[in-house]
Design a protein around this motif. Sequence first.
Motif, PDB file in Angstrom:
ATOM      1  N   GLU A 174      -5.161   4.077   2.292  1.00  0.00           N
ATOM      2  CA  GLU A 174      -3.742   3.760   2.478  1.00  0.00           C
ATOM      3  C   GLU A 174      -2.854   4.484   1.487  1.00  0.00           C
ATOM      4  N   GLN A 175      -3.350   4.740   0.234  1.00  0.00           N
ATOM      5  CA  GLN A 175      -2.482   5.406  -0.747  1.00  0.00           C
ATOM      6  C   GLN A 175      -2.160   6.841  -0.320  1.00  0.00           C
TER       7      GLN A 175
ATOM      8  N   ARG B 192       0.573   6.690   2.121  1.00  0.00           N
ATOM      9  CA  ARG B 192       1.862   6.434   1.475  1.00  0.00           C
ATOM     10  C   ARG B 192       2.435   7.712   0.857  1.00  0.00           C
ATOM     11  N   VAL B 193       1.575   8.437   0.133  1.00  0.00           N
ATOM     12  CA  VAL B 193       2.034   9.679  -0.487  1.00  0.00           C
ATOM     13  C   VAL B 193       2.514  10.653   0.586  1.00  0.00           C
TER      14      VAL B 193
ATOM     15  N   VAL C  84       5.957   9.659   1.856  1.00  0.00           N
ATOM     16  CA  VAL C  84       7.012  10.020   0.903  1.00  0.00           C
ATOM     17  C   VAL C  84       7.288  11.514   0.970  1.00  0.00           C
TER      18      VAL C  84
ATOM     19  N   TYR D  99      -0.056   9.976 -10.301  1.00  0.00           N
ATOM     20  CA  TYR D  99      -0.073   8.861  -9.340  1.00  0.00           C
ATOM     21  C   TYR D  99      -1.504   8.422  -9.046  1.00  0.00           C
TER      22      TYR D  99
ATOM     23  N   ARG E  52      -3.009   4.878 -10.238  1.00  0.00           N
ATOM     24  CA  ARG E  52      -2.694   3.973  -9.141  1.00  0.00           C
ATOM     25  C   ARG E  52      -3.370   2.609  -9.296  1.00  0.00           C
TER      26      ARG E  52
ATOM     27  N   LEU F 194       3.974   3.106  -5.195  1.00  0.00           N
ATOM     28  CA  LEU F 194       4.379   3.179  -3.779  1.00  0.00           C
ATOM     29  C   LEU F 194       3.906   1.957  -2.999  1.00  0.00           C
ATOM     30  N   PHE F 195       3.939   0.815  -3.685  1.00  0.00           N
ATOM     31  CA  PHE F 195       3.559  -0.476  -3.068  1.00  0.00           C
ATOM     32  C   PHE F 195       2.135  -0.459  -2.520  1.00  0.00           C
ATOM     33  N   SER F 196       1.328   0.372  -3.113  1.00  0.00           N
ATOM     34  CA  SER F 196      -0.080   0.411  -2.708  1.00  0.00           C
ATOM     35  C   SER F 196      -0.773  -0.844  -3.241  1.00  0.00           C
ATOM     36  N   THR F 197      -1.786  -1.308  -2.525  1.00  0.00           N
ATOM     37  CA  THR F 197      -2.457  -2.544  -2.953  1.00  0.00           C
ATOM     38  C   THR F 197      -3.975  -2.429  -2.992  1.00  0.00           C
ATOM     39  N   ASP F 198      -4.501  -1.378  -2.421  1.00  0.00           N
ATOM     40  CA  ASP F 198      -5.952  -1.271  -2.235  1.00  0.00           C
ATOM     41  C   ASP F 198      -6.635  -0.864  -3.540  1.00  0.00           C
TER      42      ASP F 198
END
Lengths: 248, 398, 246
Positions: free
Chosen positions: A10-11, A14-15, A18, B124, B128, B151-155
């Motif tokens: 998921e990160q 997200r990147v 953006v 990042y 993270r 970036l509101f990441s949660t994992d």
Amino acid sequence: MKDFFKKLPEQAVRVAVVFLVFVAVVFVIRQFIIPPEMKEPALQQASSMEREVAKEIQYAGAQICEQCHEKEPQIKKIGYHRDLSCESCHGAAQKHVENPTEVKPTSPKKRDYCAYCHKYNSSRPTGFPQINPDTHNPRKPCITCHNPHNPKPPTTPRSCAACHAQIERAKAASYHALIACSVCHTAPEKHKTSPRTVIPTKPDKREFCGKCHDKGSPRKGAPTVDMAAHGEKYVCWQCHYPHTLGGI
Amino acid sequence: MEAAQNFMELSKQVVGFIYPNEIDIQWSILIVVYPYITGLVAGAFILASLVKVFNVKELQPTYRLAMLTALAFMLIAPLPLQLHLGRPERSYEMFMTPNLTSAMAMFGFVYLWYLMLVLLLEIYFEYRRDMIVWSSESTGPKKWALKLLSLFSTDISEKAVAFDKKTVKIITIIGIPSAFLLHGYVGFIFGSIKANPWWSSVMMPVVFLFSAIVSGIAMVMLLYMIIIPLRDGKIDMKCLDRVASFLFYAVIVDFSIEVLDFIHRLYESEESIKILSQLVETKLFMSLVVLQILLGMLLPLGIMVVIKVFRLQEEVRKLLYFVCGLLIQLGIFSTRWNVVIGGQLFSKSFRGLTTYKMELMGIEGFLVALALLIIPFVILSILIKLLPPWKKGELAGS
Amino acid sequence: MDRRDFLKHLGWVISSGGILGGLSADAWAKMLNKTYDTTKHYYGMGIDIDKCIGCGRCMQACKTENAVPAVPYYFRTWVERYVIKTDRTVSVNTLNSDEPGDVLVEKDVLRSFFVPKLCNQCDHPPCVQVCPVGATFKTDDGVILVDSKRCIGCRYCIQACPYGARYLNPETRVADKCTFCYHRLVKGLLPVCVEVCPKQARVFGDMKSIASPLGRFTRMNKIHVLKPSLNTDPKVYYANLDGEVN
């Protein structure tokens, strides 16, 4: 394809989002919001040239002067100052062209102005008429003797030094100080009025210098050489400069 | 009247002949600061990459600090350029109509590439997981700041963290040539000016690059030695020795390249050699011979040889490393000065020298330059607060 | 860009109502359209060192015509005085055009002369190459201009010019230089330095015209340009230039 996106952590998504938003915003701004004249070099160069072209003229150019002034250009055309543009002395005159009655160009009358060109300076080309303002009729305005539109010496120059001051000065300090210019040079009368077109002579034979400088010459005190053995194929002045001390 | 006075004053400083338009020095102290700062960025990044790409384990304690240092200086890097422009409000033109044949036009793109795609991404992915953990532990604005930065990441699953690690390594591999590009490019801005024999050299980008690596490593070393005690930590001597040893090699390479450049110029002895010799012997003697070469390079080299040959005590080593770091910073700043200012002190007629008189106040003056050199440290302190480079256990030296 | 493109762009700019004020732009567009075609000209200048008398009228007129700051530095054109002594030492200084100066008689002079200088309007201009925003450019008729509305004042062009022809205008804070008096050329006038030169030491001409003073100048003289090794291909041609000049 779908699997690939699902596999992406998921990160990373997200990147990527953006980044894509950033790229999209930049693209939209550049493509649609910024007007073409801000980003097209061709347009900008055209407008820049327009601005350059639209700049005001200060110097009107010599041709236009003749349209009103008849006398002076006619006099000037036959004299030594024929190559001078009117504005070389009278200054920028475009304003005068646009408004002849109210704006008058300058007319330098002081000795200082002529001195820009005619004050002695050893870097000026030889033959260019130069004077030393401290000794040449000090304080007298140039225009009392010389008509600036047709400048010539009030009388035909008597001495060569009037124009060839540099040579005269050097010669005065050399061993040839007492020898008059006319001993070595024959200057036709017309040289005084048309210096560039009628040129004086120079000695063209070795024997001329040999009269004093050859071995066994009757002249006492002058250094002598055996001219038969010395510098055979050259005329003397090709190596020796006869106007300076030591003649190197 | 004032202009005439100014002219008299300026022309008194001139030795020999200069073209009339050369009376002004065009690039001032700010343009000295600019390559110094970008050099620190590139150098710090290279140090960090030693950990990730070349697996130099001992350097781990400096990794995050080096990244944050690079970021802090990178954020300030465009400022000196911006401030020295005659028309700063028009700098956006650089992005509107970049002239593709201009080395300088590429600045914006090289800068964006390096800042966004290398530094920010790497930081990042590196932080993270920690950011997610820290934001859950803290409250108020800090919680939200960290959430936003992540970036509101949660994992924070193992799989995701493993992905982070892999990505960091890939970015670093891309980052090394990028860092080379960034600073080599700054060298190219000067090296490609054929009108100026002091600058025009194919070695310029290489000299810039290695002096950048030297200054960056020395800066991170200094920061490490200052910050760790401030946070009640224990300096990891193994790490410090290793950093110093990389610094030593970098200084040797840098010095060799500069000497090569120097010998080459002297041996070829082209048209400009007379005026350049005069420049070095007079106007640049203090900053080039004394500060850059003797104090900034040979003295630290000597000290480091002494450290390597004699097994000195830990405390003495620390002190000497610290002195070396400071001297090297001084030396590299002088290097930048000698390139930028030195290149403008001689006339392109090769017949005379002029002088640079630094302003104190003014926008291109000493105080602004000083401020530009201090701001990155302020930014760094904020970054360290927000994103601590060391965990508690690491500080204690475990 | 050919002429048609030029005019097309011109029209576009005017109709987009952007950067140009209406009437004057229109008037100039008409003028350019009717009487002046940039692609039909290519300008150059000849300078005969043996003719220059070092009067400095060119420097003075240039400052007036082009509103160059009236300080004793910053010149679009200037004249250098070279004195080479018998011991081969060279001394150079820039002429002061504000006063005639002293009577100059030096001892042991081997040779001495004046050298007028100006922007060489290079065919391969380093200043155009380095300008980051493309604010300085070469026109079709071979003149290098600076767009004073877009120059950001980074001064890279000043560093890149081998001839010291550029300066930062202290009033506009942008780069400035000789334009061959472009605003005069398009109206059929000579650059002002050529106009006022009393000895015709400066010769101006169009290299695309069959006969021009410059054509004769380059046929009758041995020609040299400044710093040819830098491959800038200057369009200011010197006759009787001394090897000491750089």
